[in-house]
Design a protein around this motif. Sequence first.
Motif, PDB file in Angstrom:
ATOM      1  N   SER A  63      65.783  15.413 -87.892  1.00 25.42           N
ATOM      2  CA  SER A  63      65.487  17.290 -87.994  1.00 25.42           C
ATOM      3  C   SER A  63      66.202  17.375 -89.274  1.00 25.42           C
ATOM      4  N   THR A  64      67.181  16.806 -89.649  1.00 27.45           N
ATOM      5  CA  THR A  64      68.149  17.139 -91.318  1.00 27.45           C
ATOM      6  C   THR A  64      67.481  16.854 -92.047  1.00 27.45           C
ATOM      7  N   LEU A  65      66.735  15.423 -92.323  1.00 24.19           N
ATOM      8  CA  LEU A  65      65.805  15.692 -93.022  1.00 24.19           C
ATOM      9  C   LEU A  65      64.670  17.198 -93.130  1.00 24.19           C
ATOM     10  N   ALA A  66      63.804  16.699 -92.019  1.00 17.40           N
ATOM     11  CA  ALA A  66      63.027  17.942 -92.036  1.00 17.40           C
ATOM     12  C   ALA A  66      63.610  19.224 -92.568  1.00 17.40           C
ATOM     13  N   GLY A  67      64.614  19.377 -91.763  1.00 17.70           N
ATOM     14  CA  GLY A  67      65.124  20.679 -92.382  1.00 17.70           C
ATOM     15  C   GLY A  67      65.726  20.788 -94.361  1.00 17.70           C
ATOM     16  N   PHE A  68      66.261  20.181 -94.486  1.00 17.34           N
ATOM     17  CA  PHE A  68      65.621  19.565 -95.920  1.00 17.34           C
ATOM     18  C   PHE A  68      64.229  19.982 -97.131  1.00 17.34           C
ATOM     19  N   ALA A  69      63.772  18.974 -96.171  1.00 19.85           N
ATOM     20  CA  ALA A  69      62.368  19.127 -96.637  1.00 19.85           C
ATOM     21  C   ALA A  69      61.865  20.601 -97.106  1.00 19.85           C
ATOM     22  N   ASP A  70      61.690  21.511 -95.455  1.00 21.00           N
ATOM     23  CA  ASP A  70      61.149  23.095 -95.664  1.00 21.00           C
ATOM     24  C   ASP A  70      62.239  23.529 -96.293  1.00 21.00           C
ATOM     25  N   THR A  71      63.294  23.234 -96.199  1.00 19.54           N
ATOM     26  CA  THR A  71      64.352  23.571 -97.451  1.00 19.54           C
ATOM     27  C   THR A  71      64.101  23.956 -98.519  1.00 19.54           C
ATOM     28  N   ALA A  72      64.130  23.031 -99.083  1.00 20.48           N
ATOM     29  CA  ALA A  72      63.506  22.787-101.043  1.00 20.48           C
ATOM     30  C   ALA A  72      62.222  23.461-101.293  1.00 20.48           C
ATOM     31  N   ALA A  73      61.277  23.247 -99.954  1.00 29.01           N
ATOM     32  CA  ALA A  73      60.221  23.706 -99.979  1.00 29.01           C
ATOM     33  C   ALA A  73      59.852  25.197-100.317  1.00 29.01           C
ATOM     34  N   GLN A  74      60.832  26.052 -99.546  1.00 26.93           N
ATOM     35  CA  GLN A  74      61.255  27.511 -99.800  1.00 26.93           C
ATOM     36  C   GLN A  74      61.316  27.621-101.088  1.00 26.93           C
ATOM     37  N   ALA A  75      62.610  27.186-101.505  1.00 27.49           N
ATOM     38  CA  ALA A  75      63.767  27.184-101.885  1.00 27.49           C
ATOM     39  C   ALA A  75      62.607  27.192-103.689  1.00 27.49           C
ATOM     40  N   ALA A  76      61.751  26.170-103.616  1.00 28.48           N
ATOM     41  CA  ALA A  76      60.516  25.800-105.049  1.00 28.48           C
ATOM     42  C   ALA A  76      59.246  27.119-105.242  1.00 28.48           C
ATOM     43  N   GLU A  77      59.201  27.547-104.042  1.00 30.17           N
ATOM     44  CA  GLU A  77      58.360  28.902-103.956  1.00 30.17           C
ATOM     45  C   GLU A  77      59.356  30.384-104.018  1.00 30.17           C
ATOM     46  N   ASN A  78      60.386  30.153-103.574  1.00 29.65           N
ATOM     47  CA  ASN A  78      61.060  31.382-104.245  1.00 29.65           C
ATOM     48  C   ASN A  78      61.545  31.030-105.874  1.00 29.65           C
ATOM     49  N   ASP A  80      59.525  29.791-108.473  1.00 28.61           N
ATOM     50  CA  ASP A  80      58.592  30.106-108.669  1.00 28.61           C
ATOM     51  C   ASP A  80      57.785  31.946-108.309  1.00 28.61           C
ATOM     52  N   THR A  81      58.202  32.555-108.168  1.00 29.22           N
ATOM     53  CA  THR A  81      58.494  33.784-107.742  1.00 29.22           C
ATOM     54  C   THR A  81      58.957  34.771-108.520  1.00 29.22           C
ATOM     55  N   ALA A  82      60.703  33.740-108.028  1.00 28.16           N
ATOM     56  CA  ALA A  82      61.503  34.708-109.444  1.00 28.16           C
ATOM     57  C   ALA A  82      60.894  34.576-110.864  1.00 28.16           C
ATOM     58  N   LEU A  83      60.407  33.050-111.454  1.00 22.44           N
ATOM     59  CA  LEU A  83      60.409  33.040-112.668  1.00 22.44           C
ATOM     60  C   LEU A  83      58.904  33.937-112.976  1.00 22.44           C
TER      61      LEU A  83
END
Length: 100
Positions: A63-78, A80-83
């Motif tokens: 569950s934690t690993l899945a959460g980390f993967a979701d968080t990393a994906a969302q952080a990368a999207e954010n 990209d949008t900010a850049l």
Amino acid sequence: MADLYIDTHALSDFAGQLRGLLADFSAPLHSPGGVCDGSLLDQMSSLSSTDHACGSSLNNYLSTLAGFADTAAQAAENLDTALAHDLPPHVHGSRIQEAF
């Protein structure tokens, strides 16, 4: 210079696969009655008790690993949008060399 690329869809898919695995693990192990002899039934019972003993730790880990993967994906999207938002609109094509 190479472009920075993070495959956010792959990270999200990985998180989904982990959650699918967790759903599979939540199904209890049962041996159908009358299909096995007593020794196999005893082994299945032993495996089931071991599964319950370590299952919560494995569940927490996945569950934690899945959460980390979701968080990393969302952080990368954010990021990209900010850049993309912060990039000056006049720096395109050959004009990029003039800016530097």
